[in-house]
Design an enzyme around this catalytic site. Sequence first.
Site, PDB file in Angstrom:
ATOM      1  N   HIS A 391       0.839  -1.206   0.000  1.00 22.66           N
ATOM      2  CA  HIS A 391       0.000   0.000   0.000  1.00 22.66           C
ATOM      3  C   HIS A 391       0.872   1.252   0.000  1.00 22.66           C
ATOM      4  O   HIS A 391       2.097   1.185   0.097  1.00 22.66           O
ATOM      5  CB  HIS A 391      -0.900   0.025   1.237  1.00 22.66           C
ATOM      6  CG  HIS A 391      -2.098  -0.860   1.148  1.00 22.66           C
ATOM      7  ND1 HIS A 391      -3.383  -0.373   1.011  1.00 22.66           N
ATOM      8  CD2 HIS A 391      -2.212  -2.213   1.166  1.00 22.66           C
ATOM      9  CE1 HIS A 391      -4.238  -1.386   0.950  1.00 22.66           C
ATOM     10  NE2 HIS A 391      -3.548  -2.512   1.051  1.00 22.66           N
ATOM     11  N   GLU A 465       3.048  -0.493   4.259  1.00 23.52           N
ATOM     12  CA  GLU A 465       2.686   0.894   3.960  1.00 23.52           C
ATOM     13  C   GLU A 465       3.938   1.669   3.559  1.00 23.52           C
ATOM     14  O   GLU A 465       4.918   1.721   4.314  1.00 23.52           O
ATOM     15  CB  GLU A 465       2.047   1.557   5.186  1.00 23.52           C
ATOM     16  CG  GLU A 465       0.710   0.951   5.611  1.00 23.52           C
ATOM     17  CD  GLU A 465      -0.459   1.456   4.786  1.00 23.52           C
ATOM     18  OE1 GLU A 465      -0.228   2.283   3.876  1.00 23.52           O
ATOM     19  OE2 GLU A 465      -1.604   1.030   5.057  1.00 23.52           O
TER      20      GLU A 465
END
Length: 554
Positions: A391, A465
Amino acid sequence: MQPWRPPGKPQALFSLPAPRWPVECEVIREKIEHIEWVPPEPEPFCPPMGPEQAPDTLGEEQGTVVYHSSPVLQGSCFTCARVGGAPGPLSLPAAPLKTPQDTTLLFESRFESGNLQKVIKVGPYEYVLTLRPDLYTAKHTQWFYFRVQNTRREPLYRFTIANMAKPKSLYGQGLQPLLYSQQDARSHGIGWRRVGTDIRYYRGSAGEPPAFRLSWTVRFPHDGDTCFFAACYPYTYSDLQRYLRALVADPARSRYCVVQALCRSLAGNTVYLLTITGPGSVAGKRVVVASARVHPSESGSSWAMRGFLDFLLSAHADAQLLRRLFVFKVVPMLNPDGVVVGNSRCSLAGRDPNRAYGMALPSSFPGVWHLRAMVQRVLAEREVVLYCDFHGHSRKNNVFMYGCDAGGDGAGSRLCQRVFPLMLSKNAPDKFSFASCKFQVQKSKEGTGRVSMWRLGVSHSYTLEVAFSGSTLGGRSSHFSVEDLESLGRLLCNTLLDFCNPAPAKLQQCLAEVDALLRQQMGREPGSGGSWSDMSPSELESSTSGSDSSMSDG
């Protein structure tokens, strides 16, 4: 779908069907491609402007509309798609130049992954921009990617995006937009670079829901240039297809990789599945599953995924060992429709697919439904040692992970959840922040890939992330380059070898270190008695806004 294999003439075996668009979307015929380039020095963060307040600007009501791309009506829903989008002649959303001396910029965004809906000229060199919400929604305005022409070199331009959705952003902490100059690319081999001064991120309208504004000033490098602005390094569906075609055509790499269709998206675009392993029997091999780009705006995750694939398919000794030990199942772009149309979060269902893993709706969310079903089939036959969903993050610097600790397992299991991220932080000390990792399983995240795979029985299931900005670690205070992003894939592979090393020394060292860190969080010294294992994950961790997924409509 049968896998594409490369015997004979490989170039004839992997066609590149043009992306399919909803029929409401106009698409220009020009092919938009950019060269790859890494700046010779790290690009430092822009000094923050202090209190985030509005710059002096003219009111939009005093301006002139110079670009307006017809929006998809709110409340409508996806019906059908075709190559090239809307049939018939294109409209002319940009106001024509009045004279050869007219300095008005010419805007365009009707290309793959582009996003810009409206532009108002409020001064000689000042423009207020409106982003297009995700298709079939009225929200999720974060991603921007558009073209400007008719530039002038001397003036200082100001651009203000008037409808950003999130109350906080890394633009308030030094993040700069990206600029691409076609003249610099052709003449000097220079690609995307960070630009912008007087960058401000502040609340705009007082209505509900509130809108936030991103404003920056910039000078263009050349007169009469064609330039692009983007929120992050673009990586389109066509970029992925070109990468896969080159992979299949490569006799060395294609020995270890089979490319096939996991499913088709709502628009009919292929969701690709790559199976990577060494030659010979797969008996006894454990499985690693990786996915990316469920959120279209998080293009940095595609560059990290490309680095992951490049390393896995290389001749490096560690890559050969990984292929010998594991079978890798990789879905590099879960939401191709959202990527094609330039959405920020949603698919053409008008919802966040990373909330849909628990829904039995293959017709609405085919990518995530078929990924979950594939993992279920694999788990029936063999162990899935790791799931990692790549992500991007728009509000926190560095790279970090979210894991799964529900608090009901024993202390050993809860420690093990934290070992892989800790090992990755040791392998990437100038990029990865273990302190930013979180392991709560919040109710609002039950529909995410990370939690869904964990519930299926994948004991080590993570979201990786990657900040839209860069790193503040290891003496850095600079933006990530494409090279930085790609290196994360290699570092993830190295960490997998450390994590699965049969020699216990590294694992035992990291388990002890995690235990000490958790005791420190409790304010207790090692050996002082008292256990952290009775505490819930929320008690162990400070409160956090979580991933960007927490901003979803769920």
